[in-house]
Design a protein around this motif. Structure first.
Motif, PDB file in Angstrom:
ATOM      1  N   HIS A   1      58.160  41.058  36.656  1.00 57.68           N
ATOM      2  CA  HIS A   1      56.813  41.441  37.086  1.00 57.68           C
ATOM      3  C   HIS A   1      55.898  41.593  35.879  1.00 57.68           C
ATOM      4  CE1 HIS A   1      53.793  44.251  38.982  1.00 57.68           C
ATOM      5  NE2 HIS A   1      53.914  43.335  39.921  1.00 57.68           N
TER       6      HIS A   1
ATOM      7  N   ASP B   1      51.613  47.749  39.274  1.00 60.17           N
ATOM      8  CA  ASP B   1      51.285  48.013  40.666  1.00 60.17           C
ATOM      9  C   ASP B   1      50.841  49.462  40.820  1.00 60.17           C
ATOM     10  OD1 ASP B   1      51.843  45.484  41.637  1.00 60.17           O
ATOM     11  OD2 ASP B   1      53.946  45.948  42.026  1.00 60.17           O
TER      12      ASP B   1
ATOM     13  N   TYR C   1      49.629  37.173  46.608  1.00 60.84           N
ATOM     14  CA  TYR C   1      48.600  38.178  46.352  1.00 60.84           C
ATOM     15  C   TYR C   1      47.748  38.503  47.575  1.00 60.84           C
ATOM     16  CZ  TYR C   1      48.938  37.708  41.199  1.00 60.84           C
ATOM     17  OH  TYR C   1      49.331  37.720  39.894  1.00 60.84           O
TER      18      TYR C   1
ATOM     19  N   HIS D   1      47.835  45.064  42.631  1.00 58.57           N
ATOM     20  CA  HIS D   1      48.457  44.448  41.455  1.00 58.57           C
ATOM     21  C   HIS D   1      47.350  44.256  40.431  1.00 58.57           C
ATOM     22  CE1 HIS D   1      51.255  41.664  39.277  1.00 58.57           C
ATOM     23  NE2 HIS D   1      50.098  41.181  38.847  1.00 58.57           N
TER      24      HIS D   1
ATOM     25  N   GLN E   1      46.444  43.247  36.447  1.00 58.92           N
ATOM     26  CA  GLN E   1      47.037  42.484  35.355  1.00 58.92           C
ATOM     27  C   GLN E   1      45.971  42.035  34.368  1.00 58.92           C
ATOM     28  OE1 GLN E   1      50.196  39.756  36.528  1.00 58.92           O
ATOM     29  NE2 GLN E   1      49.330  38.171  35.216  1.00 58.92           N
TER      30      GLN E   1
ATOM     31  N   GLY F   1      51.891  36.460  38.725  1.00 58.93           N
ATOM     32  CA  GLY F   1      52.126  37.890  38.534  1.00 58.93           C
ATOM     33  C   GLY F   1      53.595  38.187  38.365  1.00 58.93           C
TER      34      GLY F   1
END
Length: 234
Positions: free
Chosen positions: A97, A101, A130, A189, A191, A205
């Protein structure tokens, strides 16, 4: 100079230019650290393979620990991705990952942490994907940084346009529910990326574990932006 070094320097020099991603208040809110690796024996394959059961389990952990938000996941080698063929490849499955999260209730507001503009957005409507995702582009004194927000509500995409300017702490989106967010318990999520590699509305992701070093070069720790305190169960 290395992009990671430049990012760290910018954030340390300009803390006033870094806003929030969610409404977390360190004086009143606690964070629960979720562990989705093989070492978590409490989470069975039956539970995380069933989205409704998985969602109930997430809510129970947050309530039991009196936490509004759950957190975790950066460079975590997760077993839960066996629940979706979306993460399987012909040779090595994707299980590492790449973002963080933030687990909370559907409808939870999401905010813009850095001044910038909308790079792209898309409804990645596959099981385990997603769902609705937004990617923002930021110019930090010449350093280009992208922030990705996945598992949003569909209405989050309604008023967007590519190139639209966004400002610090501006409301951006809301957490999606199970039926619209890629079939996951409600969460965000989040990032960071230095290079979008030509992609729009989407960026991996999760990657193969063998690709970890490659992605570490492009994906810094989101905690640099989130600045969350230690979680309650570490």
């Amino acid at each position: 100079m290395d992009a990671h070094v430049l990012l760290n320097q910018y954030l340390k020099t300009n803390p006033q230019l870094v806003g929030k991603v969610v409404d977390f208040d360190a004086t009143t809110d606690s964070l629960y650290h979720f562990n989705f690796t093989a070492s978590n024996t409490e989470l069975s394959a039956e539970t995380f393979g069933d989205t409704a059961k998985f969602s109930i389990w997430i809510d129970e952990q947050l309530q039991k620990n009196n936490c509004k938000y759950g957190i975790g996941g950066y460079m975590e080698h997760r077993t839960i991705y066996a629940r979706s063929k979306h993460f399987d490849t012909s040779d090595e499955p994707r299980r590492l990952h790449l973002g963080v999260d933030i687990w909370a209730q559907p409808g939870t507001p999401v905010y813009v942490p850095l001044q910038g503009k909308v790079h792209s957005f898309n409804d990645n409507n596959n099981f385990g994907d997603y769902g609705p995702a937004i990617i923002l582009e930021h110019n930090l004194d010449g350093l280009k940084l992208y922030t990705l927000y996945g598992h949003l509500s569909r209405k989050s995409l309604d008023e967007l346009s590519v190139g639209m300017p966004v400002s610090i702490n501006q409301p951006l989106a809301t957490f999606g529910n199970i039926s619209e967010n890629g079939n996951w318990p409600p969460h965000l999520h989040f990032q960071l990326m230095f290079d979008m590699e030509g992609k729009k509305g989407d960026y991996p992701g999760v990657c193969r574990y063998s690709e970890k070093e490659k992605y570490l070069q492009n994906i810094p720790d989101p905690q640099l932006i989130l600045r969350f305190p230690a979680t309650v169960n570490e």
